[in-house]
Design a protein around this motif. Structure first.
Motif, PDB file in Angstrom:
ATOM      1  N   PRO A   1      -5.403  13.097  -0.265  1.00  0.00           N
ATOM      2  CA  PRO A   1      -4.546  11.935   0.017  1.00  0.00           C
ATOM      3  C   PRO A   1      -5.337  10.639  -0.198  1.00  0.00           C
TER       4      PRO A   1
ATOM      5  N   PRO B   1       0.830  -1.211   0.000  1.00  0.00           N
ATOM      6  CA  PRO B   1       0.000   0.000   0.000  1.00  0.00           C
ATOM      7  C   PRO B   1       0.866   1.265   0.000  1.00  0.00           C
ATOM      8  N   LEU B   2       0.385   2.287  -0.691  1.00  0.00           N
ATOM      9  CA  LEU B   2       1.124   3.541  -0.833  1.00  0.00           C
ATOM     10  C   LEU B   2       0.147   4.706  -0.773  1.00  0.00           C
ATOM     11  N   THR B   3       0.473   5.713   0.007  1.00  0.00           N
ATOM     12  CA  THR B   3      -0.364   6.910   0.124  1.00  0.00           C
ATOM     13  C   THR B   3       0.192   8.017  -0.764  1.00  0.00           C
TER      14      THR B   3
ATOM     15  N   THR C   1      -4.869   6.305  -0.279  1.00  0.00           N
ATOM     16  CA  THR C   1      -4.030   5.130  -0.039  1.00  0.00           C
ATOM     17  C   THR C   1      -4.382   4.066  -1.075  1.00  0.00           C
TER      18      THR C   1
ATOM     19  N   SER D   1       9.103   7.556  -0.737  1.00  0.00           N
ATOM     20  CA  SER D   1       8.059   6.707  -1.305  1.00  0.00           C
ATOM     21  C   SER D   1       8.636   5.903  -2.470  1.00  0.00           C
TER      22      SER D   1
END
Length: 547
Positions: free
Chosen positions: A254, A236-238, A256, A276
């Motif tokens: 933002p 997972p990446l925000t 996710t 990131s």
């Protein structure tokens, strides 16, 4: 990058090219001067000219982009390109010069005493030449568009005008000086900035690039995507999203994104926090670069190695048969000089290929967003301003921009010369210098029209197909024609059409999207069924068939 500096560098390259072409006009007097520089070009000058025309934008920009995307494992590409000259040195260079031919169709007719073979050779010279010219003109348009925001067709027109002037002015005499100058310019344009970039890298603590894991954004970075893409995340990446992602529209929120695949529409803006990971990306429209540039991927190790060797074989056999490379050996005084020329070429090309990987590795560290936007080839252009900064960075960036434009001009000059020579001898009825200049105009106008009309033709496919056609046609003709007395005209003409047509036509029609509807026949002669484009089998077959 300062556009004024970059445009000045491009203008200087264009001006010097035109002036060297004018020099050729002053010393070119005979038809032999126009075709083969009266066979008086020494090994060192000829080697520099060959290296200048061979090291196109694919070498100047593309190798760095491949290393940025996929790491040092992609260095087998320049190995394949360079190895082609070793085969030329051992098997072809001296005998081809001793044949006394002016063009590849001349050699084909002299060896086999057949007009039919000559006519087929003419068709393949035109096909390979125009296929290879198309990406040079398109790449010039893209580069000039990045530097100035000009429409895509402007760069192609500039290259076409300059190349026409240089080649038509003095033929082979002109472009020999032009291409030798442009080799040293390209080498300088990469070598000088490397010292500054490495000094900046050391001053930054010498951070290491990671290739066994996704690249990482070193600082807050916002990326605007130019086309629809599919992102792949391992975790997972925000990110902060402005635009459409997975069917939802966000306004600077933002979000996710979970592990897996995500669809991002064109013009969406993604803002990433420092540290990131850079998501893997693939265009929604097709299979993406991995379908032709990742032979080491897949689930079966034995097939991965087979595919790698298959593509290396295709690149260096294709190099042997490229018409604009072969025609330069006709300018050597004798067979011994042709061999010495090829030996020097190996050194010059090998020295050049030491530099692009450095840009690729540094781009992985300092410009990782290029892997996300699909503009990895721009790493060479953007690194000086990003790493050095200030006026020095802008001047170094301008030097690199001038070298990139020289890459388009030098390769386009050699291709135009090869195609124009064949058009003049075998297509146009008139003879003399005036007819040759008409042939030059026709040789460049056909691919220019194609580059303007078809802006979305995959450049990698065009180059790969040119190498594939060359490897399947002129390579066996040259090797067998020189070393096997039993070669006959029916044998010479039976192979290339039977190999190139069924493989080239589907790629032109479908633009590399997978095997033809009825399956395909690989180099082992086995017929396969339909495959998913991402399957190991499809990748293997794509590798065998030239990309």
């Amino acid at each position: 990058m300062n556009q004024t500096y970059a445009l000045t560098a491009v203008a200087v390259v264009v001006l010097v090219t035109v002036l060297l072409g004018a020099l050729g006009l002053r010393i070119s007097r005979t038809t032999s001067d126009f075709y083969v520089a009266s066979r008086t070009v020494g090994p060192r000058l000829n080697a520099a000219a060959i290296s200048g025309e061979y090291l196109s934008a694919a070498s100047f920009l593309g190798v760095a982009g491949l290393v940025l995307l996929q790491g040092p494992q992609m260095l087998w590409y320049p190995v394949g390109y360079t190895a082609g000259y070793l085969v030329l040195l051992v098997l072809v260079a001296a005998p081809l010069r001793r044949s006394g031919a002016y063009t590849l169709p001349d050699f084909a007719e002299a060896r086999l005493e057949s007009q039919a073979v000559r006519r087929i050779a003419v068709l393949f010279v035109l096909g390979v030449g125009w296929l290879y010219l198309l990406p040079q003109l398109q790449g010039a348009g893209l580069t000039l568009g990045i530097l100035t925001g000009a429409p895509h067709w402007v760069g192609g027109v500039v290259v076409a005008v300059v190349v026409t002037a240089a080649v038509a002015a003095g033929g082979m005499r002109s472009i020999t000086f032009v291409q030798a100058f442009q080799y040293w310019l390209k080498l300088t344009a990469l070598l000088v900035p490397v010292f500054f970039l490495l000094a900046a890298w050391v001053g930054d603590g010498a951070p290491r690039a990671t290739f066994d894991a996704p690249a990482v954004f070193r600082e807050h970075t916002a990326v605007t995507l130019a086309e629809d893409v599919r992102l792949s995340l391992d975790a997972p990446l925000t990110v902060t999203v402005t635009g459409r992602v997975d069917g939802h529209v966000y306004e600077g929120e933002p979000v996710t994104l979970g592990a897996g695949h995500h669809s991002v529409r064109a013009h969406a803006r993604l803002a990433f926090a420092p540290d990131s990971p850079v998501p893997q990306t693939r265009t929604e429209a097709g299979a993406g670069a991995s379908s032709w540039s990742e032979p080491l991927s897949g689930d079966r190790p034995e097939l991965r190695l087979y595919a790698t060797y298959g593509l290396i074989l295709a690149t260096f056999l294709g190099t042997m048969g490229l018409p604009h490379v072969a025609v330069r050996f006709y300018t050597s005084p004798n067979g011994r000089a042709a061999r010495r020329t090829t030996l020097v070429v190996l050194g010059l090309v090998g020295a050049f290929y030491l530099l692009p990987p450095v840009y690729g590795v540094l781009g992985r560290i300092y410009a990782p967003e290029l892997a996300l936007t699909g503009e990895a080839d721009a790493a060479v252009l953007v690194l000086p301003a990003r790493m050095v900064g200030g006026t020095a960075g802008e001047l170094l960036g301008a030097l690199v921009a001038g070298g990139a434009f020289a890459a388009f001009l030098s390769t386009a000059s050699g291709l135009t010369m090869a195609v124009a020579g064949v058009l003049h001898q075998d297509v146009l009825s008139a003879r003399g210098v005036g007819s040759f200049r008409v042939a030059v105009l026709v040789a460049i106008l056909v691919p220019l029209a194609g580059s303007v009309a078809a802006t979305d033709v995959p450049v990698a496919d065009a180059v790969g197909l040119a190498f594939a056609v060359s490897a399947s046609s002129f390579c066996p003709l040259l090797v067998l024609g020189i070393w096997w007395r039993g070669l006959t005209p029916p044998g010479a003409v039976a192979g290339p059409p039977g190999d190139v047509v069924p493989r080239g036509a589907p790629r032109l029609a479908g633009r590399g999207g997978g095997p033809p509807p009825g399956g395909c026949v690989c180099a082992l002669g086995r017929r396969h069924g339909r495959w998913h484009p991402d399957s190991p089998e499809a990748r293997i077959c794509a590798g065998v068939h030239g990309g």
